[in-house]
Design a protein around this motif. Sequence first.
Motif, mmCIF file in Angstrom:
data_model
loop_
_atom_site.group_PDB
_atom_site.id
_atom_site.type_symbol
_atom_site.label_atom_id
_atom_site.label_comp_id
_atom_site.label_asym_id
_atom_site.label_seq_id
_atom_site.Cartn_x
_atom_site.Cartn_y
_atom_site.Cartn_z
ATOM 1 N N GLU A 37 -10.664 0.852 -2.538
ATOM 2 C CA GLU A 37 -10.178 1.060 -1.168
ATOM 3 C C GLU A 37 -8.687 1.372 -1.183
ATOM 4 O O GLU A 37 -8.216 2.213 -0.425
ATOM 5 C CB GLU A 37 -10.470 -0.179 -0.301
ATOM 6 C CG GLU A 37 -10.182 0.030 1.182
ATOM 7 C CD GLU A 37 -8.724 -0.115 1.599
ATOM 8 O OE1 GLU A 37 -8.358 0.432 2.662
ATOM 9 O OE2 GLU A 37 -7.942 -0.782 0.888
ATOM 10 N N GLN A 38 -7.929 0.734 -2.041
ATOM 11 C CA GLN A 38 -6.490 0.996 -2.109
ATOM 12 C C GLN A 38 -6.188 2.389 -2.659
ATOM 13 O O GLN A 38 -5.227 3.025 -2.236
ATOM 14 C CB GLN A 38 -5.781 -0.074 -2.944
ATOM 15 C CG GLN A 38 -5.602 -1.377 -2.205
ATOM 16 C CD GLN A 38 -4.766 -1.217 -0.940
ATOM 17 O OE1 GLN A 38 -3.596 -0.836 -0.991
ATOM 18 N NE2 GLN A 38 -5.374 -1.513 0.197
ATOM 19 N N SER A 56 0.833 -1.211 0.000
ATOM 20 C CA SER A 56 0.000 0.000 0.000
ATOM 21 C C SER A 56 0.865 1.258 0.000
ATOM 22 O O SER A 56 0.549 2.231 -0.692
ATOM 23 C CB SER A 56 -0.938 0.000 1.207
ATOM 24 O OG SER A 56 -1.869 -1.053 1.091
ATOM 25 N N TYR A 104 -5.455 6.835 8.500
ATOM 26 C CA TYR A 104 -6.204 5.672 8.013
ATOM 27 C C TYR A 104 -5.306 4.443 7.901
ATOM 28 O O TYR A 104 -5.679 3.343 8.273
ATOM 29 C CB TYR A 104 -6.862 5.999 6.672
ATOM 30 C CG TYR A 104 -7.693 4.878 6.089
ATOM 31 C CD1 TYR A 104 -8.959 4.595 6.577
ATOM 32 C CD2 TYR A 104 -7.212 4.089 5.045
ATOM 33 C CE1 TYR A 104 -9.736 3.564 6.041
ATOM 34 C CE2 TYR A 104 -7.973 3.068 4.498
ATOM 35 C CZ TYR A 104 -9.228 2.809 5.003
ATOM 36 O OH TYR A 104 -9.984 1.794 4.462
ATOM 37 N N HIS A 105 -4.115 4.629 7.371
ATOM 38 C CA HIS A 105 -3.170 3.525 7.189
ATOM 39 C C HIS A 105 -2.222 3.477 8.384
ATOM 40 O O HIS A 105 -1.578 4.463 8.705
ATOM 41 C CB HIS A 105 -2.361 3.725 5.889
ATOM 42 C CG HIS A 105 -1.378 2.642 5.634
ATOM 43 N ND1 HIS A 105 -1.750 1.431 5.105
ATOM 44 C CD2 HIS A 105 -0.044 2.564 5.849
ATOM 45 C CE1 HIS A 105 -0.678 0.662 4.985
ATOM 46 N NE2 HIS A 105 0.360 1.345 5.423
ATOM 47 N N ARG A 163 -6.834 4.516 0.321
ATOM 48 C CA ARG A 163 -5.719 4.338 1.260
ATOM 49 C C ARG A 163 -4.490 5.109 0.774
ATOM 50 O O ARG A 163 -3.825 5.795 1.523
ATOM 51 C CB ARG A 163 -5.400 2.847 1.422
ATOM 52 C CG ARG A 163 -4.305 2.555 2.434
ATOM 53 C CD ARG A 163 -4.099 1.047 2.581
ATOM 54 N NE ARG A 163 -5.288 0.394 3.107
ATOM 55 C CZ ARG A 163 -5.552 0.237 4.396
ATOM 56 N NH1 ARG A 163 -4.697 0.676 5.304
ATOM 57 N NH2 ARG A 163 -6.660 -0.361 4.781
ATOM 58 N N THR A 191 -4.872 8.781 1.474
ATOM 59 C CA THR A 191 -4.688 9.134 2.893
ATOM 60 C C THR A 191 -3.221 9.024 3.298
ATOM 61 O O THR A 191 -2.741 9.815 4.111
ATOM 62 C CB THR A 191 -5.567 8.256 3.826
ATOM 63 O OG1 THR A 191 -5.184 6.891 3.712
ATOM 64 C CG2 THR A 191 -7.040 8.443 3.514
#
Length: 156
Positions: free
Chosen positions: A139-140, A81, A153-154, A143, A146
């Motif tokens: 979602e990635q 990520s 978040y991460h 992520r 963020t």
Amino acid sequence: MEIALMTIGKTSIPFVKSGIEEYNKRLKRYINFSIIELPDLKAKVSSELQQKQKEGELILDKTSSSDYMVLLDENGKEYTSMEFAGYLEKLMILGKKRIVFVVGGPYGFSEAVYTRADTKLSLSRMTFNHEMVRLFFIEQIYRGMTILRGEPYHHQ
């Protein structure tokens, strides 16, 4: 910069659809994001090859030569990520106007789409349902945004 997620067929699984809607809403705070749903052709073609070719024509018709096209493909490059966030940042710095991430149909992509693509990205070496991939990927992207903003978040 704009990011688009292009898919073959509509999302029909209710919990996947609501998850996509949630992350799409969250993403609007960070970047111009859109989902392009192309028609599902499986009932209109007679072979896997014909289906890939027809889907490929739809994909190529909905992209511009100036788009940076990334195929979500099992043979693509894998990122963590954090690495993916860095990849998005690099594309932003390079001034890419629109990045189009493409989820193909059940048989993959036509040769014409592979030829046109700028690169391939893999979410995992595992195989996922094409509708689930949409949720995992959006979602990635969220992520990644963020991470780039230094938001909590991460967790690392």
